[in-house]
Enzyme design. Structure first.
Site, short mmCIF file in Angstrom:
data_model
loop_
_atom_site.label_atom_id
_atom_site.label_comp_id
_atom_site.label_asym_id
_atom_site.label_seq_id
_atom_site.Cartn_x
_atom_site.Cartn_y
_atom_site.Cartn_z
N GLU A 37 1.04 -0.51 0.03
CA GLU A 37 0.18 -0.01 0.33
C GLU A 37 0.88 1.12 -0.45
O GLU A 37 1.66 1.02 0.90
CB GLU A 37 -0.71 -0.41 1.28
CG GLU A 37 -2.11 0.98 1.14
CD GLU A 37 -2.79 0.91 2.67
OE1 GLU A 37 -3.76 2.12 3.33
OE2 GLU A 37 -2.92 0.06 3.34
N ARG A 262 4.47 -12.59 10.04
CA ARG A 262 5.77 -11.30 9.21
C ARG A 262 7.31 -11.47 10.39
O ARG A 262 7.33 -12.13 11.00
CB ARG A 262 5.11 -10.24 9.95
CG ARG A 262 3.93 -9.57 10.82
CD ARG A 262 3.29 -8.31 11.22
NE ARG A 262 2.38 -8.14 10.11
CZ ARG A 262 1.91 -7.74 9.01
NH1 ARG A 262 4.06 -6.40 9.04
NH2 ARG A 262 1.47 -6.89 8.55
N LYS A 272 3.79 0.65 9.15
CA LYS A 272 4.35 2.14 8.95
C LYS A 272 3.64 3.38 9.13
O LYS A 272 4.05 4.03 9.03
CB LYS A 272 3.91 2.25 7.01
CG LYS A 272 4.81 1.22 5.63
CD LYS A 272 3.88 1.06 4.58
CE LYS A 272 2.79 0.48 4.99
NZ LYS A 272 2.45 0.19 3.23
P1 ATP Z 1 2.27 -2.22 7.55
O1 ATP Z 1 1.98 -2.12 8.86
O2 ATP Z 1 4.40 -1.18 7.95
O3 ATP Z 1 1.80 -0.90 7.26
P2 ATP Z 1 1.36 -3.80 5.90
O4 ATP Z 1 1.08 -5.15 5.82
O5 ATP Z 1 -0.12 -3.62 5.88
O6 ATP Z 1 2.13 -3.19 6.62
P3 ATP Z 1 2.19 -3.56 2.94
O7 ATP Z 1 1.96 -2.46 1.92
O8 ATP Z 1 -0.03 -3.90 2.66
O9 ATP Z 1 1.93 -3.53 4.39
O10 ATP Z 1 2.50 -4.86 2.50
C1 ATP Z 1 2.29 -5.16 0.99
C2 ATP Z 1 3.16 -6.49 1.98
O11 ATP Z 1 4.81 -6.59 2.05
C3 ATP Z 1 2.75 -7.01 2.17
O12 ATP Z 1 1.66 -8.45 1.27
C4 ATP Z 1 2.82 -7.63 3.98
O13 ATP Z 1 2.16 -8.77 3.85
C5 ATP Z 1 3.95 -7.46 3.68
N1 ATP Z 1 4.64 -7.32 5.01
C6 ATP Z 1 4.40 -5.98 5.68
N2 ATP Z 1 4.93 -5.91 6.73
C7 ATP Z 1 5.73 -7.17 7.26
C8 ATP Z 1 6.47 -7.92 8.05
N3 ATP Z 1 7.22 -6.71 8.76
N4 ATP Z 1 6.40 -9.15 7.15
C9 ATP Z 1 6.33 -9.83 6.36
N5 ATP Z 1 6.27 -8.75 5.64
C10 ATP Z 1 5.98 -8.15 5.67
MG MG Z 2 -1.00 -1.81 5.63
#
Ligand code: ATP
Ligand code: MG
Length: 556
Positions: A37, A262, A272
């Site tokens: 995102e 994760r 983020k």
């Molecule tokens: P955040 O909470 O940091 O915003 P998110 O999962 O909402 O993380 P996205 O931008 O939606 O962030 O994530 C893109 C991809 O990265 C998704 O497939 C997500 O599962 C993966 N991802 C995000 N954070 C992690 C993590 N800590 N470990 C492994 N994969 C991750």
């Molecule tokens: Mg997110």
């Protein structure tokens, strides 16, 4: 695309699933995707997902798409979109196709109409609180909304009106009609479209209804023909809904969702939202601050793409959450730079030394190997004369036992140069040591003992008259506690007030040619990177990436 110097990924359950699916002929070729995102910069947790998704495609001759999951109307994402592209490339990966989920809004809308026409979706007037209340709990079944019985025609008409902007935000939603008594709460008539009179950065004002993640994501995957949709563990309970959407929306391609744990790292916040708080509230100097666990921050600090990839491969892919020691990433940086980074001597907290029996006008040079582990790195000339700098901590007036460095009357080796003995300590009016007087033994040239006498300490030094000034930045963890508390903002209380120390040191004259992003091993101090952002015309700024020593070991 493959990176030859990299370590191999051990077998893991996702690799096994992919191998099985190819063998059984379920899929002829795999397509994975990385779907960030664009609401912030990528962090090391994303790197795990990138290495996993692109790595699978590499290994099984498949493809990986980069897809911006921009179904939420949010503003000002171009900076994030650009940074994400840059970071994925820098990590060493090339996507097959680049997509924006918002380009599928028309398709998603059509699929929602299919559901309505089949009687599998309805417009509901309950507000957010009521929907939550009606949903029930793990132990209590949900309660059906009276709107559940609306006719197909009524739903079609109302959904059209939602789309036309005839209702306010929150006044109505479109819900999937699944099962209010399901033990899986995600299946209790989840909301799939909501009203938001918000301009979208890509589609502008075309839409005022936006699909929810659980509806949008499976459709995005299916449209692109993704075979294995890899996500983090919190979506495990959403998988039945994912499969329901793919099936009931009559998607041609049927992707398979697979969840993994994760990445969490000690002393690191990793969402983020939290990282944005650190930026917005000025705890750090931007998303690329060298203390941030963002890819941009790690890069600026000096971590190499190979060290991050190798770290991501080594931590493995599992179903169970765990916290990885941050020293493991340091290990992979040292492992990578040990062979690559030229050695140099740098004095970070200088103390002047005068060699009183060394001729005043004389200068000589020592030929030194740039990297003892790599003869092809060549040699350099290190100048030496009567006035030098050593490290303040390499002298003690009243040393404890087993202190083998300089103290009055003690002899040490100046690395690669001579044996010197401390003869006098010069202090200022306040009693602070400001200068040392030493004598040297001309017969110990090259730092070799002339007569078999031993010195226990070897210290580094820089020739004063030719030294280059540089700013050197040392870092400590940004977050003081070990683990990140989910969902809470208490991490702000644990921000380390002493995470950055700025020193003004002296370097060997050769270092004037150091280029932004170039990495060195400062003898005894660790690995350093020329900060690409702070470097100016006449200014050199070095970031310490990691120190040299660590108790942390990895079995190879
Ligand atoms: P955040 O909470 O940091 O915003 P998110 O999962 O909402 O993380 P996205 O931008 O939606 O962030 O994530 C893109 C991809 O990265 C998704 O497939 C997500 O599962 C993966 N991802 C995000 N954070 C992690 C993590 N800590 N470990 C492994 N994969 C991750
Ligand atoms: Mg997110």
């Amino acid at each position: 695309m493959s990176n030859n110097s990299d370590t191999k990924v051990a077998s893991n359950f996702i690799k096994n699933i992919v191998a099985e699916d190819l063998k059984s002929g379920k899929y002829k070729e795999i397509l994975t995707r990385f779907p960030p995102e664009p609401n912030g910069y990528l962090h090391i947790g994303h790197a795990k997902s990138i290495v996993l998704n692109f790595g699978l495609a590499d290994e099984f001759n498949g493809k990986t798409n980069l897809r911006f999951d921009d179904t939420n109307p949010i503003k000002e994402d171009t900076e994030y979109v650009e940074s994400i592209k840059e970071d994925v490339k820098w990590l060493g990966y090339d996507w097959d196709e680049l997509h924006f989920a918002s380009n599928y809004f028309d398709e998603m809308y059509k699929r929602a109409l299919i559901l309505i026409k089949k009687g599998e979706a309805y417009v509901c007037d309950l507000n957010a609180d009521e929907i939550r209340e009606y949903r029930g709990t793990l132990t209590k079944p949900g309660k059906e909304s009276t709107d559940r019985n609306r006719t197909v025609d009524e739903n079609l008409e109302l959904f059209q009106k939602m789309r036309n902007g005839e209702f306010k935000d929150g006044e109505k939603v479109l819900r999937a009609k699944i099962d209010m008594a399901s033990p899986n709460i995600n299946l209790r008539d989840p909301v799939i479209y909501r009203i938001a009179h918000t301009e979208h950065q890509n589609t502008g004002n075309k839409w005022c209804v936006y699909p929810m993640y659980d509806f949008a994501h499976p459709i995005e995957d299916a449209i692109e023909g993704v075979t294995h949709s890899i996500c983090t563990l919190e979506f495990e309970d959403h998988r039945p809904l994912y499969d329901w959407v793919v099936r009931e929306c009559e998607m041609e391609n049927v992707p398979k969702q697979i969840e993994f744990a994760r990445l969490n790292i000690t002393n690191t916040v990793m969402s983020k939202r939290k990282l944005k708080k650190l930026v917005d509230e000025k705890f750090v100097d931007g998303w690329d601050d060298p203390r941030m666990p963002t890819i941009a921050g790690l890069r600026r600090r000096g971590f190499t793409a190979a060290s991050i990839r190798n770290f991501c491969k080594a931590i493995g892919v599992a179903k169970a959450s765990s916290i990885v020691d941050s020293q493991m990433l340091d290990y992979f940086l040292r492992d990578d730079l040990e062979k690559k980074a030229p050695r140099t001597m740098a004095v970070l907290r200088p103390l002047k030394v005068i060699i009183t029996n060394y001729p005043e006008e004389k200068t000589e040079t020592f030929k030194v190997e740039n990297n003892p582990d790599d003869p092809s790195a060549g040699t350099r000339e290190v100048p030496f004369s009567r006035e030098l700098y050593i490290e303040q901590e390499d002298f003690m007036e009243n040393p404890p036992k087993k202190y083998y460095r300089l103290f009055p009357g003690n002899e040490v080796r100046l690395k690669g140069a001579y044996f010197v003995k401390c003869s006098d300590v010069i202090k200022d009016a306040n009693g602070n040591v400001v200068e040392l007087h030493c004598t040297y033994d001309p017969a110990s040239r090259g730092g070799n003992s002339p007569d078999g006498r031993k010195v226990r300490g070897t210290i580094h030094w820089v020739n004063a008259s030719t030294a280059i000034k540089a700013e050197v930045r040392l870092y400590e963890p940004l977050i003081l506690d070990e683990s990140e508390e989910q969902g809470s903002d208490s991490f702000l209380d644990n921000v380390n007030p002493n995470s950055l120390e700025i020193l003004n040191g002296f370097l060997e004259p050769e270092m004037k040619n150091a280029q932004p992003g170039e990495k060195f091993q400062f003898f005894r101090h660790g690995y350093f990177n020329v900060d690409p952002k702070l470097a100016g015309e006449d200014k050199l700024v070095f970031n310490r990436i990691v120190s040299l020593k660590s108790s942390f070991k990895i079995k190879k």
